[in-house]
Design a protein around this motif. Structure first.
Motif, PDB file in Angstrom:
ATOM      1  N   LYS A 234      -2.932   6.238   1.960  1.00  0.00           N
ATOM      2  CA  LYS A 234      -3.833   5.965   3.064  1.00  0.00           C
ATOM      3  C   LYS A 234      -4.784   7.141   3.238  1.00  0.00           C
ATOM      4  O   LYS A 234      -4.370   8.286   3.124  1.00  0.00           O
ATOM      5  CB  LYS A 234      -3.045   5.743   4.363  1.00  0.00           C
ATOM      6  CG  LYS A 234      -2.124   4.537   4.288  1.00  0.00           C
ATOM      7  CD  LYS A 234      -1.326   4.402   5.546  1.00  0.00           C
ATOM      8  CE  LYS A 234      -0.438   3.176   5.463  1.00  0.00           C
ATOM      9  NZ  LYS A 234       0.599   3.308   4.437  1.00  0.00           N
TER      10      LYS A 234
ATOM     11  N   LEU B  52      -6.817   1.659   3.542  1.00  0.00           N
ATOM     12  CA  LEU B  52      -5.659   1.510   2.675  1.00  0.00           C
ATOM     13  C   LEU B  52      -6.110   1.233   1.242  1.00  0.00           C
ATOM     14  O   LEU B  52      -7.007   0.417   1.018  1.00  0.00           O
ATOM     15  CB  LEU B  52      -4.768   0.371   3.168  1.00  0.00           C
ATOM     16  CG  LEU B  52      -4.376   0.432   4.644  1.00  0.00           C
ATOM     17  CD1 LEU B  52      -3.494  -0.756   4.983  1.00  0.00           C
ATOM     18  CD2 LEU B  52      -3.660   1.737   4.925  1.00  0.00           C
TER      19      LEU B  52
ATOM     20  N   GLU C 154       6.568   2.320   3.122  1.00  0.00           N
ATOM     21  CA  GLU C 154       5.914   2.299   1.822  1.00  0.00           C
ATOM     22  C   GLU C 154       5.132   3.591   1.576  1.00  0.00           C
ATOM     23  O   GLU C 154       5.107   4.105   0.443  1.00  0.00           O
ATOM     24  CB  GLU C 154       4.975   1.096   1.729  1.00  0.00           C
ATOM     25  CG  GLU C 154       5.678  -0.246   1.714  1.00  0.00           C
ATOM     26  CD  GLU C 154       6.562  -0.414   0.489  1.00  0.00           C
ATOM     27  OE1 GLU C 154       6.222   0.144  -0.575  1.00  0.00           O
ATOM     28  OE2 GLU C 154       7.597  -1.088   0.596  1.00  0.00           O
ATOM     29  N   GLU C 155       4.521   4.124   2.626  1.00  0.00           N
ATOM     30  CA  GLU C 155       3.782   5.388   2.486  1.00  0.00           C
ATOM     31  C   GLU C 155       4.713   6.527   2.090  1.00  0.00           C
ATOM     32  O   GLU C 155       4.417   7.303   1.163  1.00  0.00           O
ATOM     33  CB  GLU C 155       3.089   5.708   3.808  1.00  0.00           C
ATOM     34  CG  GLU C 155       2.414   7.062   3.870  1.00  0.00           C
ATOM     35  CD  GLU C 155       1.168   7.108   3.004  1.00  0.00           C
ATOM     36  OE1 GLU C 155       0.711   8.232   2.736  1.00  0.00           O
ATOM     37  OE2 GLU C 155       0.656   6.050   2.613  1.00  0.00           O
TER      38      GLU C 155
ATOM     39  N   SER D  33       0.839  -1.203   0.000  1.00  0.00           N
ATOM     40  CA  SER D  33       0.000   0.000   0.000  1.00  0.00           C
ATOM     41  C   SER D  33       0.865   1.240   0.000  1.00  0.00           C
ATOM     42  O   SER D  33       1.874   1.307   0.673  1.00  0.00           O
ATOM     43  CB  SER D  33      -0.899   0.003   1.230  1.00  0.00           C
ATOM     44  OG  SER D  33      -0.129   0.075   2.391  1.00  0.00           O
TER      45      SER D  33
ATOM     46  N   ILE E 127       0.298   5.924  10.605  1.00  0.00           N
ATOM     47  CA  ILE E 127       0.357   4.525  10.973  1.00  0.00           C
ATOM     48  C   ILE E 127      -0.184   4.296  12.376  1.00  0.00           C
ATOM     49  O   ILE E 127      -0.802   3.276  12.664  1.00  0.00           O
ATOM     50  CB  ILE E 127       1.796   3.990  10.860  1.00  0.00           C
ATOM     51  CG1 ILE E 127       2.280   4.155   9.424  1.00  0.00           C
ATOM     52  CG2 ILE E 127       1.874   2.533  11.250  1.00  0.00           C
ATOM     53  CD1 ILE E 127       1.368   3.525   8.390  1.00  0.00           C
TER      54      ILE E 127
ATOM     55  N   GLN F  69       4.729  -0.347   6.658  1.00  0.00           N
ATOM     56  CA  GLN F  69       3.705   0.465   5.992  1.00  0.00           C
ATOM     57  C   GLN F  69       4.106   1.941   5.986  1.00  0.00           C
ATOM     58  O   GLN F  69       3.835   2.670   5.022  1.00  0.00           O
ATOM     59  CB  GLN F  69       2.362   0.275   6.691  1.00  0.00           C
ATOM     60  CG  GLN F  69       1.785  -1.123   6.502  1.00  0.00           C
ATOM     61  CD  GLN F  69       0.491  -1.317   7.268  1.00  0.00           C
ATOM     62  OE1 GLN F  69      -0.066  -0.371   7.818  1.00  0.00           O
ATOM     63  NE2 GLN F  69       0.002  -2.541   7.298  1.00  0.00           N
TER      64      GLN F  69
END
Length: 438
Positions: free
Chosen positions: A5, A26, A101-102, A2, A16, A98
Motif C-alpha cells: 500500500k 493499493l 495481507e499487508e 493486495s 488501514i 487487508q
C-alpha cells in the motif's frame, strides 16, 4: 489480495485506518508462495507478527471508534441504525483482512502458513492472551466503547514533539510529490496532470523514508529492531487514547495536509515548495543554536557586570563604615563606642541603678525582712493621729464613761484643765491643799 500500500496523505494513523478515509492506493500482487517450516515459522515469529497486527488493529479500531462516537453524538446514544452498524462491521472485517495481507507480504508469508503457525502454538499462554485482548477490543468497538491498547515508546516522543514530527513529515512528503509533478509537467508541457500521472508520482516517493528522515532530524531515540515509523505510530496511538483535544489537533492537521496535497496535480504553484523542509529545519535549528549561544554570552556578560557592581558597592560600603562594617554604619559604631565610655561615669542615675541592682543581689531573707520593717513603720504612722486640738465638749463626748475612781485618774491623764493646774501659781496650789485637808 493486495500486499503493498502506498499512502498519499495521512501519516498520523496506521495504514488501514488511512485506507478507511480514502487516502491509500493499493497495488495488486499475487499471493506469496512459501512452504511452512516449523524451524523458521516458530512461536517467536508468531508473537512478532502479533505485535505488528496489534499496532495496525489499534490504529483501525481507534479511528473507527471516533467515527462511531461522532455518529452517536448526532443521532443519540444507542440509536445508531442497525443496518448502519452491520455495514460498519463488514467494512471493519474487510479492512482487518487487508491488514493481515499487508503484514504477510512484509514478512514473506501467506495465510496458509500463518494458520499452521497458529495451530502449532494454540495452547501457548502468550498466544491466547493476544487473541483474548483482540476479541475484547473488537467487542468494545461494536458496542461503541473505546478499545484500549498499551504500547511502550521512548519518553522523548511527547505529544508536542509528535506534532513537530508529523508536520515535518507532511511537509517533506508534499515537497517530494510537488517536484515529481512539476517534473512531469515540464517534460510533457501540460498545465495539469491526470490521476494516473499523479499516482505514478506518488509511487516514486518513499513514505517510510520520509518518516524516517523526519524522525532522525528531531533526534528521537531509536528502538533496536523496530522501524522508526512503527515507534512513532505507537506514541500516536497512546496519546490519542488519553487526550481527545490533542487528537482533534491531529485531525485538523491531517485535513490541511490533504487539502494542500490535492492541489498539486492541478498544476498550482504552492508557496514554500521551493525549499526542502528538512534543510529549512536545519537552518532554523542553527538559528536557534546561534540565538541561544548569543543569549548565553549576553547573560554571562550581564552577570559579570552585576557582580562587579556588587563588588564596587561592597568596597564603597567598607570605606564608609570602617573596618567593622558588620557593626553597622559609622554613626552606629560611634554610638557603640560612646556607650562603652559612659559605663565608667558614676552619675546619680547610674548610682541609683547600681543600688537597685545591689538590692536585687541581697539574700532572700534580707529582702523579705526589709519589706516587713517597712510595713511596721507604716502601721505605727497610721496609728498615731495628727495633733489637733478639739473642744472640751468633743473630748468628753469622745472619752468613754467608767467608774468614779477611774474618772479622776482619766481626768488627770486626759483633761486639759489638769494640765493647766500643773502650770498654775503657788496660791492656787495652797488653796487646793486646804481643800484636800478639810
Amino acid at each position: 489480495m493486495s500486499s503493498n500500500k502506498l499512502i498519499a496523505g495521512v501519516i498520523g494513523v496506521g495504514a488501514i485506518a488511512a485506507a478507511g478515509v480514502g487516502l491509500y492506493y493499493l497495488l495488486q500482487d499475487d499471493e506469496i508462495e512459501v512452504e511452512y517450516d516449523p524451524k523458521i515459522h516458530n512461536k517467536e515469529l508468531l508473537l512478532s507478527l502479533f505485535q505488528e497486527f496489534e499496532v495496525e488493529y489499534a490504529s483501525l479500531y481507534l479511528h473507527w471508534h471516533s467515527m462511531l462516537k461522532a455518529k452517536e453524538k448526532e443521532v443519540g446514544k444507542g440509536k445508531i441504525d442497525k443496518f448502519a452498524l452491520e455495514k460498519f462491521e463488514e467494512q471493519v472485517r474487510q479492512l482487518t483482512e487487508q491488514v493481515d495481507e499487508e503484514i504477510f507480504g512484509q514478512n514473506k508469508l501467506n495465510s496458509q502458513v500463518f494458520d499452521k503457525m497458529l495451530e502449532a502454538n494454540k495452547d501457548d499462554a502468550a498466544v491466547k492472551k493476544f487473541q483474548d485482548n483482540m476479541e475484547k477490543n473488537y467487542s468494545k468497538l461494536m458496542n461503541v466503547e473505546r478499545p484500549e491498547f498499551h504500547f511502550e515508546f521512548p519518553k522523548e516522543l511527547t505529544k508536542e514533539d509528535y506534532l513537530k514530527y508529523l508536520k515535518l513529515s507532511y511537509a517533506k512528503f508534499r515537497y517530494e510529490i510537488y517536484h515529481e509533478v512539476q517534473k512531469v509537467m515540464r517534460e510533457t508541457g501540460q498545465q495539469r496532470i491526470t490521476k494516473e500521472q499523479f499516482d505514478g508520482a506518488i509511487k516514486k516517493v518513499s513514505l517510510p523514508s520520509v518518516k524516517e528522515q523526519a524522525y532522525k532530524k528531531l533526534n528521537f531515540p531509536e528502538v533496536p529492531g523496530e522501524k522508526t515509523g512503527k515507534t512513532a505510530l505507537k506514541a500516536y496511538l497512546v496519546h490519542m487514547q488519553n487526550d481527545e483535544i490533542w487528537s482533534s489537533e491531529i485531525l485538523s492537521l491531517q485535513k490541511s495536509h490533504k487539502e494542500i496535497l490535492f492541489q498539486i496535480p492541478e498544476g498550482r504553484r504552492i508557496e514554500g515548495m521551493h525549499e526542502d523542509p528538512l534543510e529549512v529545519f536545519d537552518r532554523e535549528r542553527e538559528y536557534e543554536k546561534q540565538f541561544d549561544k548569543k543569549k548565553s554570552a549576553t547573560d554571562a556578560t550581564h552577570a559579570t557586570i552585576e557582580s562587579q557592581k556588587s563588588l564596587d558597592m561592597s568596597a564603597e560600603s567598607k570605606k564608609g563604615n570602617g573596618s567593622f562594617s558588620f557593626l553597622g554604619s559609622q554613626k552606629d559604631q560611634q554610638k557603640l563606642v560612646q556607650e562603652f565610655l559612659n559605663r565608667n561615669k558614676k552619675t546619680d542615675e547610674i548610682k541609683e541603678v547600681a543600688e537597685e541592682d545591689n538590692q536585687d543581689d541581697k539574700p532572700e531573707e534580707e529582702q523579705k525582712k526589709a519589706p516587713e520593717e517597712t510595713k511596721e513603720e507604716k502601721s505605727k504612722e497610721a496609728q498615731e493621729p495628727e495633733t489637733v486640738e478639739k473642744p472640751k465638749s468633743e473630748v468628753e463626748e469622745d472619752s468613754p464613761k467608767v467608774e468614779d475612781e477611774d474618772e479622776d485618774d482619766n481626768k488627770e491623764d486626759a483633761s486639759p484643765e489638769d494640765d493647766n493646774k500643773e502650770d498654775a501659781s503657788p496660791e492656787d496650789e495652797n488653796e487646793a491643799d486646804n481643800e484636800e485637808d478639810s
